[in-house]
Design a protein around this motif. Structure first.
Motif, PDB file in Angstrom:
ATOM      1  N   VAL A  97     -26.229   6.190 -40.042  1.00 29.36           N
ATOM      2  CA  VAL A  97     -27.596   6.671 -40.278  1.00 29.36           C
ATOM      3  C   VAL A  97     -28.597   5.562 -39.969  1.00 29.36           C
ATOM      4  CG1 VAL A  97     -29.241   7.416 -42.049  1.00 29.36           C
ATOM      5  CG2 VAL A  97     -26.958   8.422 -41.959  1.00 29.36           C
ATOM      6  N   PHE A  98     -28.313   4.367 -40.473  1.00 34.01           N
ATOM      7  CA  PHE A  98     -29.201   3.221 -40.250  1.00 34.01           C
ATOM      8  C   PHE A  98     -29.284   2.878 -38.768  1.00 34.01           C
ATOM      9  CE2 PHE A  98     -29.981  -1.408 -40.062  1.00 34.01           C
ATOM     10  CZ  PHE A  98     -31.181  -1.451 -40.745  1.00 34.01           C
ATOM     11  N   PHE A  99     -28.133   2.874 -38.092  1.00 33.88           N
ATOM     12  CA  PHE A  99     -28.118   2.598 -36.656  1.00 33.88           C
ATOM     13  C   PHE A  99     -28.942   3.639 -35.897  1.00 33.88           C
ATOM     14  CE2 PHE A  99     -26.257   3.824 -32.570  1.00 33.88           C
ATOM     15  CZ  PHE A  99     -26.476   2.666 -31.835  1.00 33.88           C
ATOM     16  N   PHE A 100     -28.772   4.904 -36.226  1.00 35.65           N
ATOM     17  CA  PHE A 100     -29.489   5.990 -35.559  1.00 35.65           C
ATOM     18  C   PHE A 100     -31.000   5.831 -35.725  1.00 35.65           C
ATOM     19  CE2 PHE A 100     -30.038  10.882 -35.389  1.00 35.65           C
ATOM     20  CZ  PHE A 100     -30.239  10.843 -34.021  1.00 35.65           C
ATOM     21  N   PHE A 101     -31.419   5.494 -36.935  1.00 39.76           N
ATOM     22  CA  PHE A 101     -32.848   5.310 -37.207  1.00 39.76           C
ATOM     23  C   PHE A 101     -33.403   4.120 -36.418  1.00 39.76           C
ATOM     24  CE2 PHE A 101     -36.328   3.869 -40.176  1.00 39.76           C
ATOM     25  CZ  PHE A 101     -37.146   4.970 -39.991  1.00 39.76           C
ATOM     26  N   GLN A 102     -32.674   3.015 -36.424  1.00 38.87           N
ATOM     27  CA  GLN A 102     -33.138   1.822 -35.724  1.00 38.87           C
ATOM     28  C   GLN A 102     -33.097   1.997 -34.203  1.00 38.87           C
ATOM     29  OE1 GLN A 102     -34.648  -0.724 -37.012  1.00 38.87           O
ATOM     30  NE2 GLN A 102     -34.352  -0.029 -39.122  1.00 38.87           N
ATOM     31  N   LEU A 103     -32.163   2.784 -33.714  1.00 36.03           N
ATOM     32  CA  LEU A 103     -32.119   3.097 -32.287  1.00 36.03           C
ATOM     33  C   LEU A 103     -33.385   3.846 -31.864  1.00 36.03           C
ATOM     34  CD1 LEU A 103     -30.885   3.562 -29.500  1.00 36.03           C
ATOM     35  CD2 LEU A 103     -29.562   5.454 -30.463  1.00 36.03           C
ATOM     36  N   ALA A 104     -33.845   4.762 -32.709  1.00 39.23           N
ATOM     37  CA  ALA A 104     -35.073   5.500 -32.412  1.00 39.23           C
ATOM     38  C   ALA A 104     -36.264   4.544 -32.318  1.00 39.23           C
ATOM     39  CB  ALA A 104     -35.317   6.556 -33.491  1.00 39.23           C
ATOM     40  N   PHE A 105     -36.296   3.530 -33.184  1.00 39.07           N
ATOM     41  CA  PHE A 105     -37.364   2.523 -33.132  1.00 39.07           C
ATOM     42  C   PHE A 105     -37.296   1.725 -31.828  1.00 39.07           C
ATOM     43  CE2 PHE A 105     -39.401   1.610 -37.436  1.00 39.07           C
ATOM     44  CZ  PHE A 105     -39.259   2.918 -37.861  1.00 39.07           C
ATOM     45  N   CYS A 106     -36.088   1.315 -31.462  1.00 38.76           N
ATOM     46  CA  CYS A 106     -35.913   0.525 -30.236  1.00 38.76           C
ATOM     47  C   CYS A 106     -36.376   1.315 -29.019  1.00 38.76           C
ATOM     48  CB  CYS A 106     -34.446   0.129 -30.087  1.00 38.76           C
ATOM     49  SG  CYS A 106     -34.071  -0.795 -28.585  1.00 38.76           S
ATOM     50  N   SER A 107     -36.022   2.582 -28.958  1.00 41.54           N
ATOM     51  CA  SER A 107     -36.412   3.399 -27.816  1.00 41.54           C
ATOM     52  C   SER A 107     -37.919   3.573 -27.746  1.00 41.54           C
ATOM     53  CB  SER A 107     -35.720   4.765 -27.884  1.00 41.54           C
ATOM     54  OG  SER A 107     -36.163   5.517 -29.005  1.00 41.54           O
ATOM     55  N   THR A 108     -38.571   3.609 -28.902  1.00 46.03           N
ATOM     56  CA  THR A 108     -40.034   3.726 -28.916  1.00 46.03           C
ATOM     57  C   THR A 108     -40.678   2.471 -28.343  1.00 46.03           C
ATOM     58  OG1 THR A 108     -39.968   5.168 -30.856  1.00 46.03           O
ATOM     59  CG2 THR A 108     -42.052   4.069 -30.389  1.00 46.03           C
ATOM     60  N   SER A 109     -40.222   1.310 -28.766  1.00 43.69           N
ATOM     61  CA  SER A 109     -40.768   0.061 -28.251  1.00 43.69           C
ATOM     62  C   SER A 109     -40.582  -0.033 -26.741  1.00 43.69           C
ATOM     63  CB  SER A 109     -40.090  -1.128 -28.933  1.00 43.69           C
ATOM     64  OG  SER A 109     -40.668  -2.345 -28.540  1.00 43.69           O
ATOM     65  N   THR A 110     -39.432   0.403 -26.265  1.00 45.60           N
ATOM     66  CA  THR A 110     -39.147   0.347 -24.834  1.00 45.60           C
ATOM     67  C   THR A 110     -40.082   1.266 -24.047  1.00 45.60           C
ATOM     68  OG1 THR A 110     -36.816  -0.090 -25.343  1.00 45.60           O
ATOM     69  CG2 THR A 110     -37.323   0.629 -23.105  1.00 45.60           C
ATOM     70  N   THR A 111     -40.316   2.461 -24.571  1.00 43.50           N
ATOM     71  CA  THR A 111     -41.125   3.446 -23.862  1.00 43.50           C
ATOM     72  C   THR A 111     -42.596   3.057 -23.784  1.00 43.50           C
ATOM     73  OG1 THR A 111     -39.600   5.188 -24.577  1.00 43.50           O
ATOM     74  CG2 THR A 111     -41.754   5.898 -23.812  1.00 43.50           C
ATOM     75  N   ILE A 112     -43.083   2.263 -24.725  1.00 48.50           N
ATOM     76  CA  ILE A 112     -44.488   1.847 -24.721  1.00 48.50           C
ATOM     77  C   ILE A 112     -44.877   1.209 -23.394  1.00 48.50           C
ATOM     78  CG2 ILE A 112     -46.093   0.153 -25.730  1.00 48.50           C
ATOM     79  CD1 ILE A 112     -44.776   0.779 -28.453  1.00 48.50           C
ATOM     80  N   VAL A 113     -43.955   0.468 -22.790  1.00 48.39           N
ATOM     81  CA  VAL A 113     -44.254  -0.238 -21.548  1.00 48.39           C
ATOM     82  C   VAL A 113     -44.595   0.737 -20.420  1.00 48.39           C
ATOM     83  CG1 VAL A 113     -43.341  -1.861 -19.839  1.00 48.39           C
ATOM     84  CG2 VAL A 113     -42.737  -2.114 -22.258  1.00 48.39           C
ATOM     85  N   SER A 114     -43.966   1.896 -20.424  1.00 46.38           N
ATOM     86  CA  SER A 114     -44.100   2.810 -19.291  1.00 46.38           C
ATOM     87  C   SER A 114     -45.543   3.253 -19.063  1.00 46.38           C
ATOM     88  CB  SER A 114     -43.203   4.036 -19.489  1.00 46.38           C
ATOM     89  OG  SER A 114     -43.593   4.778 -20.636  1.00 46.38           O
ATOM     90  N   GLY A 115     -46.313   3.411 -20.126  1.00 42.47           N
ATOM     91  CA  GLY A 115     -47.700   3.834 -19.964  1.00 42.47           C
ATOM     92  C   GLY A 115     -48.552   2.794 -19.269  1.00 42.47           C
ATOM     93  N   ALA A 116     -48.281   1.530 -19.545  1.00 41.72           N
ATOM     94  CA  ALA A 116     -49.089   0.456 -18.957  1.00 41.72           C
ATOM     95  C   ALA A 116     -48.817   0.280 -17.468  1.00 41.72           C
ATOM     96  CB  ALA A 116     -48.828  -0.854 -19.689  1.00 41.72           C
ATOM     97  N   VAL A 117     -47.581   0.561 -17.058  1.00 40.98           N
ATOM     98  CA  VAL A 117     -47.221   0.330 -15.659  1.00 40.98           C
ATOM     99  C   VAL A 117     -47.118   1.626 -14.874  1.00 40.98           C
ATOM    100  CG1 VAL A 117     -46.002  -1.791 -16.268  1.00 40.98           C
ATOM    101  CG2 VAL A 117     -44.736   0.364 -16.152  1.00 40.98           C
ATOM    102  N   ALA A 118     -47.596   2.720 -15.462  1.00 46.52           N
ATOM    103  CA  ALA A 118     -47.539   4.012 -14.782  1.00 46.52           C
ATOM    104  C   ALA A 118     -48.233   3.929 -13.423  1.00 46.52           C
ATOM    105  CB  ALA A 118     -48.206   5.082 -15.647  1.00 46.52           C
TER     106      ALA A 118
END
Length: 303
Positions: A97-118
Motif C-alpha cells: 500500500v505504501f509503495f503504491f501511494f509513493q509510486l503515485a507521487f513519483c509519477s506526478t513529479s515526473t509528469t510535471i516536467v512534460s508541461g514545461a517542455v511541451a
C-alpha cells in the motif's frame, strides 16, 4: 479493533492513491489542451510513457533509494526491485500500500516536467529525462526529506533537521519544477514568442484544459488527504484547507488579470488554482483555515 482500524486506513490510502493516479489524466487534458493541435498527440504520448517509466523505475531503483536503509541520511541502500510472497500477507500488505501511494507521487513529479517542455523536446530526450528523474533525482531528495516516514523515525538529513513538507510542495512539485527549469534552460528561448513584437501561442482547446485542471483538483484531495497514511481526525481539516486554498488562488489570479486586461483570463485562472494547491500542500495539516486561504491566494499571485 486494531485490525479493523488498520483495514480502514488501508482502504483510505488505496482510495487516495487512485485519486492521485487520476491526476495523470488531468495532466494529459491540461497539457494537450494548452498546446497547438498539431502537437497534442506528441504531448499525450509523452504523458503516457513517463507514467510507465516512473512505475517501473521507481520499483527497480527509486523506492530503495528513497525508503531503503539510510546511508548517512543521504540515500537509501536496500529494497531495490523488492519481492513479496505470492498472494501477500498481513505484514506485506501495508508495504505494498505504501509503495503504491509513493509510486503515485513519483509519477506526478515526473509528469510535471512534460508541461514545461511541451512542443520543445524530442521524445527520446524526454523519456531519458523521465527515467533519470524517477529513478535518481526524485528518490534521493525524497530520502532527504521523507526517508524515515515508513518506519516512523527521521532518517534523511533534512528530515533530522526538522524539515517539514507534509504532502510534497517541495519533494514532488518543486523537484519537478526545478528539473523543468533545467530542461528549458538547455532548450533555450522560443524566438518570437516573448519580448517586443512577441506573439503568444494560443491553446487549441481551453475546455479540455479546464477539464484537466478539475481532474488535478479532485486528485489533489487524495494527494493531501492520503498523506496522513490513516483516516484520522485531521483528514477533514486537510481536505477543506486544500479546497479553500485552490479557490483562493483562482480568485486572486482572476481578479488581477481582470484588472490588468479588462477581462478575466482563463489560462491564468487555471494556473492560479493549481498554484494555490501547490502552496498549501506542504502545510495543510498545521495551518488555520484563514491562513490556508491566504496561502492559496499568495501562491496564485506569485504564479
Amino acid at each position: 479493533m486494531g485490525s479493523a482500524a488498520q483495514s480502514i486506513d488501508t482502504i483510505w490510502v488505496l482510495v487516495c492513491t487512485v485519486l492521485v493516479l487520476l491526476m495523470q489524466a488531468g495532466f494529459v487534458c491540461l497539457e494537450t489542451g494548452l498546446v497547438r493541435a498539431k502537437n497534442s498527440i506528441n504531448v499525450a504520448i509523452k504523458n503516457v510513457l513517463d507514467f510507465c517509466v516512473a512505475g517501473i523505475g521507481f520499483w527497480l531503483v527509486g523506492f530503495g533509494l528513497m525508503f531503503g536503509a539510510s546511508y548517512a541520511g543521504l540515500v537509501g541502500s536496500s529494497d531495490f526491485a523488492f519481492e513479496v510472497p505470492a498472494g501477500g500477507t498481513v505484514n506485506t500488505a501495508w508495504i505494498m500500500v505504501f509503495f503504491f501511494f509513493q509510486l503515485a507521487f513519483c509519477s506526478t513529479s515526473t509528469t510535471i516536467v512534460s508541461g514545461a517542455v511541451a512542443e520543445r523536446m524530442s521524445f527520446r530526450g524526454y523519456v531519458i529525462t523521465a527515467a533519470i528523474l524517477s529513478m535518481m533525482i526524485y528518490p534521493v531528495f525524497g530520502h532527504w526529506a521523507w526517508g524515515g516516514i515508513f518506519e516512523g523515525e527521521a532518517a534523511g538529513w533534512l528530515e533530522r533537521r526538522g524539515f517539514v513538507d507534509f504532502a510534497g510542495s517541495t519533494v514532488v512539485h518543486s523537484i519537478g519544477g526545478w528539473i523543468a527549469l533545467a530542461a528549458i534552460l538547455v532548450l533555450g528561448p522560443r524566438i518570437g514568442r516573448f519580448g517586443y513584437g512577441g506573439k503568444r501561442i494560443e491553446p487549441h482547446d481551453m475546455p479540455l484544459a479546464t477539464l484537466g485542471m478539475f481532474l488535478l483538483w479532485i486528485g489533489w484531495f487524495g494527494f493531501n488527504g492520503g498523506s496522513t497514511l490513516a483516516l484520522n481526525a485531521s483528514v477533514p481539516n486537510i481536505l477543506v484547507h486544500t479546497m479553500l486554498a485552490a479557490a483562493a488562488g483562482g480568485i486572486a489570479v482572476t481578479s488581477v488579470s481582470w484588472v490588468r486586461k479588462g477581462l478575466p483570463d482563463v489560462q491564468s485562472a487555471l494556473n492560479g488554482i493549481l498554484a494555490g494547491l501547490v502552496a498549501i500542500t506542504a502545510n495543510c495539516h498545521i495551518v488555520t483555515t484563514s491562513n490556508a486561504v491566504l496561502i492559496g491566494a499568495g501562491g496564485g499571485l506569485v504564479c
